[in-house]
Scaffold this active site. Sequence first.
Site, PDB file in Angstrom:
ATOM      1  N   SER A  59       9.197 -78.376  36.450  1.00 54.64           N
ATOM      2  CA  SER A  59      10.622 -78.524  36.769  1.00 54.64           C
ATOM      3  C   SER A  59      11.411 -78.047  35.561  1.00 54.64           C
ATOM      4  CB  SER A  59      10.938 -80.001  37.036  1.00 54.64           C
ATOM      5  OG  SER A  59      12.333 -80.230  37.079  1.00 54.64           O
ATOM      6  N   TYR A  74      10.691 -88.915  35.148  1.00 53.87           N
ATOM      7  CA  TYR A  74      10.336 -87.747  35.965  1.00 53.87           C
ATOM      8  C   TYR A  74      10.137 -86.525  35.072  1.00 53.87           C
ATOM      9  CZ  TYR A  74      11.117 -83.694  39.005  1.00 53.87           C
ATOM     10  OH  TYR A  74      10.999 -82.487  39.643  1.00 53.87           O
TER      11      TYR A  74
END
Length: 267
Positions: A142, A155
């Site tokens: 990400s 995350y």
Amino acid sequence: MKVEDKIIVVTGAGSGIGRELALLLLQKNANIVGVDIHLDKLIETREMAKVAEDRFLAVSLDISNREKADALPLEVIKHFGAVDGIINNAGIIQHFIPVNDLSYEEINRVFNVNFFGTLYLTKAFLPHFLQRPEAHIVNISSMGGFIPFPGQTIYGAAKAAVKLLTEGLYAELKNTQVKVTVVHPGAIATNITENSGLGKPKMEANANQAKMALSPIKAAEIIVKAIENNKYRVTVGKDATILDLLYRLSPRMATNFIGKMMSKMKM
């Protein structure tokens, strides 16, 4: 690795980028093992592709369960006779709150799915990939895996671990026939918030994200092109590309910029 006639595992194939990856790979004459925790969503993907089980094997699996992950390669080989690649795409986000307010239960869940799920499946399939004429591992990190986003710190930490895992695998496997690619998507128009069990985002946040978000179809096209060109690393979306450059130039400035942007969003 050219994807035609290859057998490729795609996790999170029931929706979002994973679904579009499966559909695009099928169009390019690859055979797909669609993995998702929601079997009904996988069936939807297969019906959208208008193919049968001989082209798309649907497997309901919790990727954070190591025993089940270890058993998947034999199921795939029993069905298709071989396996040539995996795209570790499945992932979840956390509640948009600081680390201080996160429960250890949620912290463990985010790491178990995003990092350990990727690790388990990679280790399960790697011995089989090493026996193939060519193979490919794609791990979806990400932009949160290289630049911090307040409220998504755990995350981001899990996705940063995916980044380093993938880069380490590249270094270990560079003299083999197994190619490795790490992918850093930016904002993509998917339902990851709902799939993470966090409900629907507020309208204001949804509208702001929609303006910047890349379509999952376009994201899939970029990722498949990266596979076919044996790319080491790829950013997906203008936001990821720009933030990658900004973070390389000045990590502190980039971090402060993201903090200001996140503070304006109402999640």
